[in-house]
Design an enzyme around this catalytic site. Sequence first.
Site, mmCIF file in Angstrom:
data_model
loop_
_atom_site.group_PDB
_atom_site.id
_atom_site.type_symbol
_atom_site.label_atom_id
_atom_site.label_comp_id
_atom_site.label_asym_id
_atom_site.label_seq_id
_atom_site.Cartn_x
_atom_site.Cartn_y
_atom_site.Cartn_z
ATOM 1 N N GLU A 264 34.063 39.945 36.969
ATOM 2 C CA GLU A 264 34.964 39.777 35.819
ATOM 3 C C GLU A 264 34.151 39.429 34.569
ATOM 4 O O GLU A 264 33.561 38.350 34.482
ATOM 5 C CB GLU A 264 35.984 38.667 36.091
ATOM 6 N N LYS A 396 44.593 28.130 53.826
ATOM 7 C CA LYS A 396 44.635 29.435 53.146
ATOM 8 C C LYS A 396 46.043 29.874 52.741
ATOM 9 O O LYS A 396 46.335 31.065 52.700
ATOM 10 C CB LYS A 396 43.964 30.513 54.012
ATOM 11 N N ASP A 472 34.273 30.085 52.291
ATOM 12 C CA ASP A 472 35.310 31.018 52.724
ATOM 13 C C ASP A 472 36.191 31.328 51.510
ATOM 14 O O ASP A 472 36.938 30.461 51.048
ATOM 15 C CB ASP A 472 36.138 30.358 53.839
ATOM 16 N N HIS A 570 37.827 39.818 25.698
ATOM 17 C CA HIS A 570 37.988 40.675 26.872
ATOM 18 C C HIS A 570 37.793 42.133 26.501
ATOM 19 O O HIS A 570 37.257 42.911 27.284
ATOM 20 C CB HIS A 570 39.345 40.447 27.532
#
Length: 585
Positions: A264, A396, A472, A570
């Site tokens: 990104e 998660k 993770d 951006h």
Amino acid sequence: MEAPRLYSTKRVQSLKPTKKIPLEEDPTKASDALPLPLHLTNAVFFTLFFSVVYFLLSRWREKIRTSTRLHVVTFSEIIAILAFFTSFIYLLGFFGIDFVQSLVFRPSPDVWIAEDEEEENEVLLAKEDARKVPCGQALDCLLPPLPPAAPIVTAQKVFDEKPVTVLTEEDEEIIKSVVAGTTPSYSLESKLGDCKRAAAIRREALQRLTGKSLSGLPLDGFDYESILGQCCEMPVGYVQIPVGIAGPLLVNGREYSVPMATTEGCLVASTNRGCKAIHLSGGATSVLLKDGMTRAPCVRFGTAKRAADLKLYLEDPDNFETLSVVFNRSSRFGRLQGIKCAIAGKNLYIRFTCSTGDAMGMNMVSKGVQNVLDFLQTDFPDMDVIGISGNYCSDKKPAAVNWIEGRGKSVVCEVIIKGDVVRKVLKTSVESLVELNMLKNLTGSAMAGALGGFNAHASNIVAAIYIATGQDPAQNVESSHCITMMEAVNEGKDLHISVTMPSIEVGTVGGGTQLASQSACLNLLGVKGASKETPGANARMLATIVAGAVLAGELSLMSAIAAGQLVKSHMKYNRSSKDVSKGSS
Ligand code: ADP
């Protein structure tokens, strides 16, 4: 032989990009046309160009006035036309189409990097900026003296290269049998005893089966043995993610260069800017409030009464010692901290919390829980274990239990940003930031019914650090729970900002942390592997760094929004002019 150093020992003069240069640039330039200094060559051709244009236009006007045919040209006019083309070609060659485009489409001002007209501010701030670690372009900082030269190991170049792995005739037979379905793809590693070869064969078989090319997904340059039975099954290659460095991040008096794996645009530059603001303000303070990984099995009874009996037994302080002895049997590092139960009718959800040393701890806590469940079967034989994980852990998935109780490391991190720094580095004001935080991160998130999402983009920073350091990435879900608070302090002159993150789940041993690239990133942060002095210290330090980096990210993005810069930046960093229209092969 020692590899060439990748960086120079000279001080960096200016890190701002000037003109894009292709890697294999032709050394002959337009400015070499005359054996003169560049500015004189330019002056000659400029003068020539405008003189001949003037001459030709006046000749043209003269011909129109005297009704002479335009195509009848004199010798001097022919020379002038030739001179016109020569100078025109020179000027076009020198400035190029980039120059023309830069005039027509002026680039938006770089919102993350100090603008030219603000260099004065930069000089002022540089005086205060005592950071020593080399950092990104946005900081324009000087490189410190280099340590004695050490060989630099460069990774194998994997793009745009012919495959290094060559398949043999024997491999060809195996590929055919995988394609035919007689050899299972998953068995290749154990059958061949060579992980790299297994991956190459699997990859080729896959390409033939699907008719799709995997060129672009590198195969060579990766240690497939290191992931066997631990990190990834049935590999066919690996995805490359660039790692950028934000920092130095000054937290608790120590500087860290924070590795961020991301695709990104803006993210690293923006976090880097936040790091700069924190550094100029004296650094952030990060405090670890809790450290415990959780696992919550679901067990069922014939009646709610029996489920309640077990709840009371487990939560009775008198039984804690016995349960700890049982729980702690399976690990040197897993130490039971507490048990919290929730009942749903006949079903009981038992949330065990334990310390896990430098490991993130899911395996460790699961083993301890299994010990306790086995032990409980003696006194509660009617207990039916539905699953070692009953989602009350909660791993998660966004869940209020993690937000309220915490999971992994709970950290709060704060800094007071000086008003000057808010203005000069973040290019906004304290009042704007405080108001935006109240309306966006607090009220806006409340309106959206957020769960732990009272922040601008904590998950951006968490995900990038997690990928770089072998965490993770799925645990980004709860690890990014964060509330960002902002307040004007010191009579409204300065900004107090804090991030509170109750569920940062990180480790420095186990899982992906031991892989070469991820381990290098942990090493950069000084938290690689198990802490020898105090087990758990490395993982806890990593959690405080994550919170510090999130603080930097929040500061910078919130400032960009407050200053209305977000879209501009951006457009600059995330919109490549590369052709993305190529179809798949
Ligand atoms: P997780 O529980 O995060 O899934 P693993 O079980 O894969 O992690 O890795 C933890 C392993 O590392 C355990 O076998 C543990 O005994 C070992 N270990 C060695 N040193 C440490 C330490 N300082 N902290 C935690 N675990 C450690």
